[in-house]
Design a protein around this motif. Structure first.
Motif, PDB file in Angstrom:
ATOM      1  N   THR A 285       0.868  -1.284   0.038  1.00  0.00           N
ATOM      2  CA  THR A 285       0.158  -0.188   0.043  1.00  0.00           C
ATOM      3  C   THR A 285       0.754   1.178  -0.206  1.00  0.00           C
ATOM      4  O   THR A 285       0.615   1.930  -0.794  1.00  0.00           O
ATOM      5  N   SER A 286       1.868   1.522   1.001  1.00  0.00           N
ATOM      6  CA  SER A 286       2.740   2.460   0.978  1.00  0.00           C
ATOM      7  C   SER A 286       3.413   2.566  -0.220  1.00  0.00           C
ATOM      8  O   SER A 286       3.553   3.482  -0.840  1.00  0.00           O
ATOM      9  N   LEU A 287       3.981   1.238  -0.689  1.00  0.00           N
ATOM     10  CA  LEU A 287       4.636   1.613  -2.038  1.00  0.00           C
ATOM     11  C   LEU A 287       3.846   2.146  -3.128  1.00  0.00           C
ATOM     12  O   LEU A 287       4.470   3.134  -3.820  1.00  0.00           O
ATOM     13  N   MET A 288       2.749   1.757  -3.344  1.00  0.00           N
ATOM     14  CA  MET A 288       1.766   2.151  -4.431  1.00  0.00           C
ATOM     15  C   MET A 288       1.359   3.649  -4.333  1.00  0.00           C
ATOM     16  O   MET A 288       1.569   4.450  -5.049  1.00  0.00           O
ATOM     17  N   ALA A 289       1.357   3.971  -2.689  1.00  0.00           N
ATOM     18  CA  ALA A 289       0.946   5.521  -2.570  1.00  0.00           C
ATOM     19  C   ALA A 289       2.179   6.194  -2.983  1.00  0.00           C
ATOM     20  O   ALA A 289       2.022   7.351  -3.764  1.00  0.00           O
ATOM     21  N   ILE A 290       3.341   5.874  -2.785  1.00  0.00           N
ATOM     22  CA  ILE A 290       4.451   6.705  -3.059  1.00  0.00           C
ATOM     23  C   ILE A 290       4.623   6.800  -4.752  1.00  0.00           C
ATOM     24  O   ILE A 290       4.801   7.749  -5.355  1.00  0.00           O
ATOM     25  N   ILE A 291       4.220   5.782  -5.245  1.00  0.00           N
ATOM     26  CA  ILE A 291       4.601   5.685  -6.799  1.00  0.00           C
ATOM     27  C   ILE A 291       3.596   6.606  -7.339  1.00  0.00           C
ATOM     28  O   ILE A 291       3.966   7.348  -8.208  1.00  0.00           O
ATOM     29  N   LEU A 292       2.264   6.664  -6.952  1.00  0.00           N
ATOM     30  CA  LEU A 292       1.017   7.396  -7.572  1.00  0.00           C
ATOM     31  C   LEU A 292       1.496   8.777  -7.408  1.00  0.00           C
ATOM     32  O   LEU A 292       1.227   9.712  -8.120  1.00  0.00           O
TER      33      LEU A 292
END
Ligand code: UDP
Ligand code: MG
Length: 333
Positions: A285-292
């Motif tokens: 989740t946090s990874l995706m948030a950062i990528i987005l």
């Protein structure tokens, strides 16, 4: 040197503003104002006729298609003071003003709207201030009505933003109703950028300026010719041609992400060193948030760069700001 004309035994020429009789050009851009143009002309005449100065009316027909041109031709046939410039299409208010100012040759130029919202009764006071020594008399619209409309809210936000992010202060409520001396007008005319936000360009110039507040009456008739699209274009011309701040948003966001990366490296290294590697795997989740977030910022920044590149592209093309279809009376008058 004082106001006397004599110095060292030589008679100095009188400065234009000391003359009792000034040549004053009224520049009036008009777009589809068939319902009001005759009435506003009559109102301006009432004021001009009572003054000792030589007035010239420079009407700029910004590609009207509602019979405005016929009314203006009728006015011109009966009044030798009137000049009519016809643009080849609708180029917009700022371009029409520029066309009129380019045609001005007088001692003083006064620009005003042709819909009755710029009260001609202010003209004597504007001229008096020029005669007192000001180069620019800038009017400022005062809102007496406290109610909020969409236009007021967006314009309030716009002035707040432009004054935050650009090095040039733009007066909130400043109208394109102003008087300029020959000197100031020549200064303005030397700025031939394509994207024109005249209010900002004038405040950038300097010169001795004074602000004259006024209450804006409603239009005599008809609707505003500033569509939402035209308002957004003007706001974009103001923001992107007066400020590089949007580019710095990207830079700051980039630096923030760089700092976050360092924090993350320290955090992960710490877990490795203390043998807690089992805590590292989860975190989709946090990874995706950062990528987005990061890709969103990159795209926004690319968009800003795109707008600046587009503006540069239009500037380097050196296209004329407007094209004339005709001028009446014909040259030679
Ligand atoms: N105008 C113009 N070209 C345009 C839009 C407006 O010459 O593309 C003229 C319009 O006829 C009026 C003045 O510019 O004389 C100010 O426009 P408007 O009254 O529509 O603006 P608002 O007062 O609503 O800001
Ligand atoms: Mg108006």
């Amino acid at each position: 040197m004082g106001s006397g004309c004599e110095a060292h035994g030589k008679i100095l020429p009188m400065s234009p503003r000391q003359k009792n009789k000034l040549r004053i050009d009224l520049v009036i851009p008009i777009y589809n104002e068939a319902e009001v143009v005759a009435a506003t002309y009559a109102d301006i005449c009432r004021v001009a006729d009572a003054l000792p100065h030589d007035f010239r009316f420079i009407y700029v027909d910004d590609g009207s298609d509602d019979g405005t041109a016929d009314t203006l031709r009728g006015i011109l046939a009966n009044d030798r003071r009137v000049t009519l410039l016809q643009l080849s299409r609708n180029f917009g208010h700022q371009a029409a003003l520029t066309a009129g100012m380019d045609a001005s040759t007088g001692d003083v130029m006064i620009s005003m709207d042709g819909d009755g919202q710029h009260p001609p009764e202010m003209i004597p006071q504007m001229i008096a201030l020029i005669q007192q020594g000001f180069d620019i008399v800038q009017t400022q619209r005062i809102e007496e009505d406290r109610s909020m409309s969409f236009k007021k809210a967006t314009s309030g936000f716009f002035y707040w933003l432009i004054n935050r992010i650009s090095g040039t202060q733009v007066l909130p409520g400043a109208a394109d109703f102003r008087a300029l001396t020959r000197n100031a007008l020549d200064g303005l005319r030397s700025m031939n950028e394509y994207h024109r936000f005249l209010r900002g360009m004038i405040s950038w110039m300097g010169y001795a300026s004074i602000i004259l507040p006024y209450h804006e009456p409603d239009r005599l008739a008809g609707r505003s010719k500033y569509s939402l699209g035209k308002m957004l274009r003007l706001a974009s011309d103001a923001i992107f041609s007066f400020s590089l701040a949007p580019l710095y948003i990207g830079l700051s966001a980039g630096l923030l992400f760089f700092a976050l990366t360092i924090v993350q490296i320290i955090y992960v290294a710490n877990l490795w060193l203390s043998g807690k590697t089992d805590q590292i795997a989860p975190g989709w989740t946090s990874l995706m948030a950062i990528i987005l977030i990061a890709s969103g910022i990159i795209m926004i920044l690319l968009g800003f760069i795109g707008v600046y590149v587009g503006y540069i592209f239009q500037e380097v093309k050196r296209r004329p700001i407007y094209l004339l279809k005709g001028k009446l009376p014909n040259d030679g008058e």
